[in-house]
Design an enzyme around this catalytic site. Structure first.
Site, short mmCIF file in Angstrom:
data_model
loop_
_atom_site.label_atom_id
_atom_site.label_comp_id
_atom_site.label_asym_id
_atom_site.label_seq_id
_atom_site.Cartn_x
_atom_site.Cartn_y
_atom_site.Cartn_z
N ASP A 158 -1.09 13.87 5.23
CA ASP A 158 -2.21 13.33 6.00
C ASP A 158 -1.84 12.03 6.70
OD1 ASP A 158 -2.17 11.82 3.47
OD2 ASP A 158 -4.00 10.92 4.25
N GLN A 161 -9.17 8.54 11.83
CA GLN A 161 -9.30 9.43 10.68
C GLN A 161 -9.12 10.89 11.08
OE1 GLN A 161 -10.27 8.08 7.34
NE2 GLN A 161 -9.24 6.48 8.50
N LYS A 197 -6.13 13.54 -7.34
CA LYS A 197 -5.70 12.24 -6.83
C LYS A 197 -6.89 11.30 -6.80
CE LYS A 197 -3.32 9.21 -4.36
NZ LYS A 197 -2.39 9.60 -3.32
N HIS A 252 0.82 -1.21 0.00
CA HIS A 252 0.00 0.00 0.00
C HIS A 252 0.86 1.27 0.00
CE1 HIS A 252 -3.84 2.04 0.91
NE2 HIS A 252 -3.06 2.93 1.49
N ARG A 294 -8.09 14.26 2.25
CA ARG A 294 -6.90 14.65 3.02
C ARG A 294 -5.65 14.61 2.16
NH1 ARG A 294 -9.16 11.35 6.69
NH2 ARG A 294 -7.57 9.74 6.41
N ASP A 295 -5.62 13.73 1.16
CA ASP A 295 -4.48 13.74 0.23
C ASP A 295 -4.38 15.11 -0.45
OD1 ASP A 295 -3.18 11.30 0.43
OD2 ASP A 295 -4.63 10.28 -0.84
N HIS A 319 -10.07 2.04 -2.32
CA HIS A 319 -10.38 1.69 -0.92
C HIS A 319 -11.21 0.42 -0.94
CE1 HIS A 319 -9.41 3.42 2.87
NE2 HIS A 319 -10.60 3.21 3.36
N ASN A 320 -10.60 -0.65 -1.49
CA ASN A 320 -11.37 -1.85 -1.81
C ASN A 320 -11.68 -2.74 -0.62
OD1 ASN A 320 -10.99 -0.85 -4.34
ND2 ASN A 320 -9.36 -2.29 -4.89
N GLN A 364 -12.68 1.68 9.69
CA GLN A 364 -12.95 2.82 10.55
C GLN A 364 -14.22 3.53 10.08
OE1 GLN A 364 -9.54 4.10 8.74
NE2 GLN A 364 -9.22 1.94 9.16
N GLU A 393 -5.10 4.17 12.88
CA GLU A 393 -5.55 4.88 11.68
C GLU A 393 -6.80 5.70 11.95
OE1 GLU A 393 -5.55 2.08 8.43
OE2 GLU A 393 -3.43 1.67 8.73
#
Lengths: 918, 255
Positions: free
Chosen positions: A453, A497, A272, A213, A297-298, A276-277, A427, A495
């Site tokens: 981020d 958010q 971007k 990832h 956030r990216d 998110h599979n 999440q 993680e």
């Protein structure tokens, strides 16, 4: 303690109950009615009037404190978030109560469903219905809501891990997802260089930094393909194309969180798209929501921050009606994903303007969710640079135990048990927390030197990345926590958010702090960028100490020997079918059918910058190929955003699929008035089992096709992402997803060039611009509808195609084209129908062709457009296009679409087609 | 004192404040966006302005009902100053989430004069968020819709826009300014022309003075003609701008 229940005064005010009743009756017929209420528990006694004011609508609701509601002796079920899972309602209440000096202690919330029935209903039967519709066992539970009493001790000990055992076993046990070779490299580093055993947090940090990832090691590996050595697949294909093209307006490519290009003299744009599979397979709502939140956030974390102005979303899900144990039904997955994107995007105030949905049986256990975001920034903010001794500052939400191991989890395959086992990997987002953070960051422009981020891998990933060249020293006890009792490694890799990490000179800290606090969000100074190494302290103990160079450059890459993909054989085979029936089948095919039910749920107009919307025309049902957004500040420039994706082709031939989806993305951009010379692309690969040589061979073929066609078109890739190992184990059998490539395209053009994809009223001519229609139907919507699997796939002659696209790009500069729609899924039949539907403009088409009627109407030959031209521009149009445009008919005021193909005549009423399409 | 000062009040989760501020400046206001958190400590600051806007968005996520928490903040911190502001003959406009806030804090319609909640905006009949364009009939005495044509078109985008009331129907008819209408310009209960099931097809209301108004549709999203949803008509003047122009003219002539 206070327990409050808010129940509507009468049934008519309970729209959730009314809608649930309609749905549930279809499954459990003896249920007569459902009523819903909300229950809240406050740990401490606080002013009840105050609670009443914020929970109860005086006109429609009753509130009951510490007693039963008016509904008595009715079976009910309570559903609430598991302890420790983000509950945005409770979080919001807590923040407001605190601000109002009301100390409520902890708060929990729950949804209650009262079930009216003639017969006795079993809890199990009801839960079976609610599961994955109104309740996800991964993050929620049913039963009696109670205040959680978590007792944690403050004691901790630094755990070291022995690597003297089976390293594969160790990798599995700690969910590191590392190979034996990688584990050996780590062992060598600690045992031989550092002369000590690693700590748990050290192993976790390396695993996360080296995860597929984060580092994309498969794409960056060397390959052996057909006796040919490729040193670094990514660099020699995708990056190569961008280097060869050397576009003057490409500002920052493949290096930041998003690709950046020039918009005008003062402004740059970044784009971007993320996948998110895996989380979305298990918890579609949370997965898609956090996917959206993450890609936003990216954008916020690109350069010195950009302002998100639009989102895109593309989904691939299983075929409707398929049911498999351990897998959420595709319909529910899709509904969940759509709600997740909706609730995050809408609450953030970012319009979701473009997307696509595709269905294929092999996405059943492994759906795909692509979330994109576009941002604008002043040109001066395009680059970031962390300086030595800058403070490390984290802002936004607090850190909890959410989503431990997301980065490593995203690289493993899914099984039927995944939903029960992987609760930590999913999440729930809180978009309002992210909105507050965004507002604060935009206001703090100029105060920080770098920003990124916290995504997969949490602080570990963010700080590790930012400190690559300076080193970083972090004091984990300074991180604001949601609750006590987190240990150092949980804080580090959580993680949770809605958090960003900033580097900032000490003298600006107070100014930043006051801005962040004004926006009701959190800020903490957690360390410094210094010392070359990554060093983590917790309550006085040094728990991690690794050289940055080992962390970032240490991952070993292995040569991948691959075999060509097993492409489908192609042969033209005659077929016979009823044209009228075929037309209805194609328009009701799930890939073609209107996506209006999804599009309407997205706010696609917030920020007041959307010019061309996903749907338009008098009926508000005419599909546009792409969306156009124009920044509000009075500029004449605008952005066209579109995409191309096709799993049906991917399964048959990844190379041809790649050409087709790039072509489709380009067509979508140009149809709306885009400019080929100012267009940029993003690639998102979602691929199957990378341990299979042919699967990886398909990846090589696709990457090379990307390079070749991009170079011909002169359109550079500016950013991309890959998601590998998308397969699902079902009853011991592995089901890989079809090779899937999403191409997102974005073009800078001018407002006076934009046009819509449906016919304008008034008599006019209709042309096909572009490639000659051939009998290319293998993999088409038509063949999929009739399950025909012998034929020829669409092929692209790239030189010819580039010529056609350039032609339209130039036509766009003059006001010649009245409207334009590309020909893709479902052939020209679908294109003409969609164009006619927008403002209910009929048309008559006459052609002479060597093809059969079915071949002509439903062929998916690429690089073709349908173009509407008014009589006064006809000459000019024909002069410019010459043989590249074929006159096929006229628009008219009838309510139908009439075809005369050679000697055969067909008439379709628009209203009748609309019925199956909408 | 510059009487053309307008104030866009932003709360946690507001998201239409920038475009609202933009169009205010465009029609001549000297506009400012101020965070509610800053106003809580010095509420009298609002008296420096002639026109207050509550913009769209999801204040506090709408997690306990749309607009409810901001309504609570207004009641506890801003109400006295707001009452003074209103008594000075100044203007307030609430759009979407801002309308929900005005209704729930009792600023609108305030038929009784007691600033108690009298009507409500609840979940759409579909229980779903929806973005679409609607046709609206213009009625009543709001200063914001003065000299409008009898029908206009604007986009709506909300999940909680169903207008309901407890007071006398005649009183409600008096406060109605915008109603959802069908192809033949008749007020309608038919979905999706009436997108949420609003009683009496009401999309916007004003108080009896006409100076305080709230509406579910978004006028700030139709300020450029290219924003129109169809290519078949060329709209000369986008319908959304005139709400803001009328406010400017009113302040110029009456304040």
């Amino acid at each position: 303690m206070i327990r409050a229940e808010v129940l509507s005064k009468s049934k008519e005010f309970d729209s959730l109950g009314i809608n649930m009743t309609k749905e549930i009756k279809r499954y459990i017929t003896h249920i007569k009615d459902v009523r819903t209420s909300a229950v809240y528990i406050f740990e401490k006694e606080i002013d009840k009037n105050f609670i009443k004011e914020i929970l109860q609508d005086e006109i429609t609701d009753e509130i009951y404190f510490n007693k039963e509601s008016a509904i008595k002796d009715v079976f009910y079920i309570d559903i609430f978030a598991k302890s420790g899972v983000m509950d945005p309602v409770a979080e919001t209440l807590l923040s407001y109560l605190k601000k109002s000096s009301q100390d409520s202690g902890s708060i929990r919330t729950c949804r209650r469903f009262y079930i009216y029935t003639d017969k006795k209903i079993s809890g199990e039967e009801l839960v079976a219905f609610l599961k994955n519709r109104y309740y996800n066992p991964l993050i929620e539970e049913h039963g009696t809501l109670q205040l959680g009493r978590n007792v944690f001790s403050d004691k901790f000990e630094v755990k070291t891990v022995s690597m003297d055992f089976d390293l594969n076993e160790l990798s599995k046990k700690m969910t590191l997802s590392l190979s034996l070779k990688e584990m050996e490299r780590i062992k060598d580093y600690f045992y031989n260089i550092k002369k000590r055993k690693p700590t748990d947090i050290e192993l976790e940090t390396i695993a996360q930094t080296w995860s597929e990832h984060c580092v994309h090691k498969t794409m960056k590996s060397p390959y052996m393909y057909k006796g040919r050595k490729i040193k670094n697949l990514f660099k020699e294909t995708i990056v190569k194309a961008t280097e060869v093209i050397n576009h003057p307006d490409a500002v920052s490519v493949f290096s930041d969180n998003a690709g950046i290009f020039k918009f005008d003299e003062f402004t740059n744009v970044c784009f971007k798209v993320e996948t998110h599979n895996h989380p979305s397979a298990l918890e579609p709502y949370g997965g898609a929501g956090t996917g959206t939140g993450g890609v936003i956030r990216d954008i916020i974390g690109t350069g010195l921050s950009a302002k998100p102005i639009a989102n895109t979303d593309v989904f691939c899900v299983g075929e409707a009606g398929s049911k498999v144990e351990g897998v959420i039904d595709p319909e529910e997955i899709l509904k969940g994903i759509v709600s997740g994107v909706r609730d995050y995007g809408n609450r953030m105030g970012i319009p979701t303007v473009n997307g696509a949905v595709h269905f294929h049986k092999d996405y059943l256990g492994n759906p795909l969710v692509f979330c994109g975001s576009i941002g604008v920034m002043p040109g001066r903010n395009s680059f970031k640079r962390v300086c030595d001794n800058d403070m490390i500052v984290v802002i936004g939400g607090k850190t909890g135990r959410d989503g431990i191991h997301g980065a490593t989890f995203s690289s493993v395959s899914l099984t039927g048990d995944s939903q029960e086992l992987s609760s930590g990997a999913v999440q729930i987002g809180n978009p309002i927390e992210e909105k507050k953070m965004l507002d604060a960051i935009l206001e703090a422009d100029g105060l920080f030197t770098a920003i990124t981020d916290c995504g997969a891998g949490g602080l570990s990933s963010a700080v590790g990345e930012m400190g690559e060249h300076t080193g970083a020293e972090v004091f984990l006890e300074r991180v604001p926590l949601k609750y006590d009792g987190l240990t150092y490694d949980e804080i580090w890799i959580s993680e949770s958010q809605e958090r960003m990490v900033l580097s900032i000179n000490e003298r600006n800290y107070e100014a930043l702090k006051s801005i962040v606090e004004k926006h009701n969000t959190n800020i903490a100074h957690i360390g410094f960028f210094r010392g070359k190494n990554l060093r983590i302290h917790f309550k006085g103990a040094l728990v991690l100490d690794i050289e940055m160079s080992f962390l970032h450059k240490g991952v070993p890459l292995t040569l991948k020997k691959v075999k060509p993909y097993n492409n489908a054989p192609e042969k033209r085979v005659p077929f016979k079918l009823n044209i009228e029936e075929a037309g209805l089948k194609v328009l009701s095919h799930p890939d073609v059918k209107s996506k209006e039910w999804i599009i309407r749920q997205y706010d696609h107009e917030v920020q007041s910058q959307t010019l061309i919307k996903p749907l338009g025309g008098e009926t508000q049902a005419g599909a546009n190929d792409s969306a156009v957004i124009s920044p509000i500040n009075g500029t004449e420039k605008c952005l066209v955003v579109g995409c191309g994706i096709n799993p049906r082709y991917g399964e048959l031939n990844p190379k041809k699929m790649t050409y087709s989806v790039i072509d489709e993305a380009v067509r979508n951009i140009l149809s709306q008035g885009g400019d080929l010379e100012h267009t940029f692309m993003l690639d998102n690969f979602s691929w199957g089992d990378t341990s299979k040589e042919t699967t990886l061979g398909g990846l090589v073929e696709s990457c090379e096709a990307c390079r070749d066609y991009a170079v011909k078109l002169g359109i550079p890739f500016i950013s991309g992402k890959d998601s590998l190992n998308n397969y699902f184990i079902m009853k011991g059998r592995e089901i890989e997803i079809p090779p899937t490539l999403l191409i997102s395209a974005i073009s800078v053009t001018e407002k006076n060039r934009i046009k819509s994809s449906y016919f304008k009223p008034g008599a006019s001519f209709i042309y096909i611009l572009g490639a000659e229609t051939k009998a290319e139907l293998l993999g088409s919507v038509l063949f999929d509808s009739y399950k025909i699997n012998k034929g020829i796939m669409p092929s692209i002659d790239s030189s010819e195609s580039v010529k056609h696209h350039k032609l339209l790009s130039n036509l766009n500069k003059n006001d010649i084209v009245a409207s334009c729609h590309d020909i893709s899924d479902g052939g020209i039949f679908t294109t003409l129908f969609e164009m006619s539907l927008g403002s209910r403009v009929g048309c008559a088409v006459q052609v002479r062709t060597k093809l059969t009627s079915a071949e002509f109407l439903f062929s998916e030959t690429q690089s073709r457009y349908v173009i509407q031209v008014y009589p006064e521009r006809r000459k000019e149009f024909e002069n410019i296009c010459g043989k590249n445009a074929l006159l096929i008919g006229e628009t008219n005021i009838s309510n139908s679409i009439n075809y005369k193909i050679n000697k055969s005549k067909y008439t379709f009423e628009i209203k009748k087609l609309e019925k199956v399409y909408r | 004192m510059n009487k053309f000062k307008s104030l866009v009040i932003k709360a946690d989760g507001s998201n239409c404040e920038i475009e609202t501020d933009y169009i205010l400046r465009k029609v001549g206001f000297s506009s400012e966006i101020v965070h509610l958190n800053s106003l809580m400590s010095e509420p009298e600051r609002i008296l420096e302005y002639s026109f207050i806007l509550f913009p769209g968005g999801f204040s506090y996520g709408d997690y306990t009902g749309s607009g409810r928490i901001v309504a609570s903040i207004i009641k506890h911190h801003l109400m006295d100053s707001l009452k003074t502001f209103i008594s000075q003959g100044k203007l307030i406009l609430g759009i979407c989430n801002g309308f929900q806030t005005m209704v729930k804090s009792g600023i609108l319609p305030n038929v009784s004069g007691t600033f108690k909640q009298e009507v409500s905006l609840i979940f759409n009949d579909s229980h779903q968020y929806e973005d679409r364009w609607v046709k609206l009939q213009v009625l009543g005495n709001s200063i914001f819709t003065k000299n409008f044509d009898s029908t206009i078109e604007l986009p709506v985008a909300h999940g909680e826009g169903k207008f309901i009331y407890e007071i006398d129907q005649r009183l409600v008819e008096n406060i109605a300014v915008l109603k959802y209408i069908d192809e033949r310009n008749r007020p309608t209960m038919k979905y999706p022309l009436n997108p949420n099931g609003s009683m009496l097809s009401i999309a916007g209301i004003a108080d009896k003075s006409g100076r305080l108004m709230g509406l579910m549709p978004h006028p700030e999203r139709f300020i450029r003609k290219e924003q129109y949803y169809s290519n078949s008509k060329n709209e000369d003047e986008p319908h959304g701008i005139r709400f803001f122009e009328n406010a400017y003219i009113y302040i110029k002539e009456e304040l």
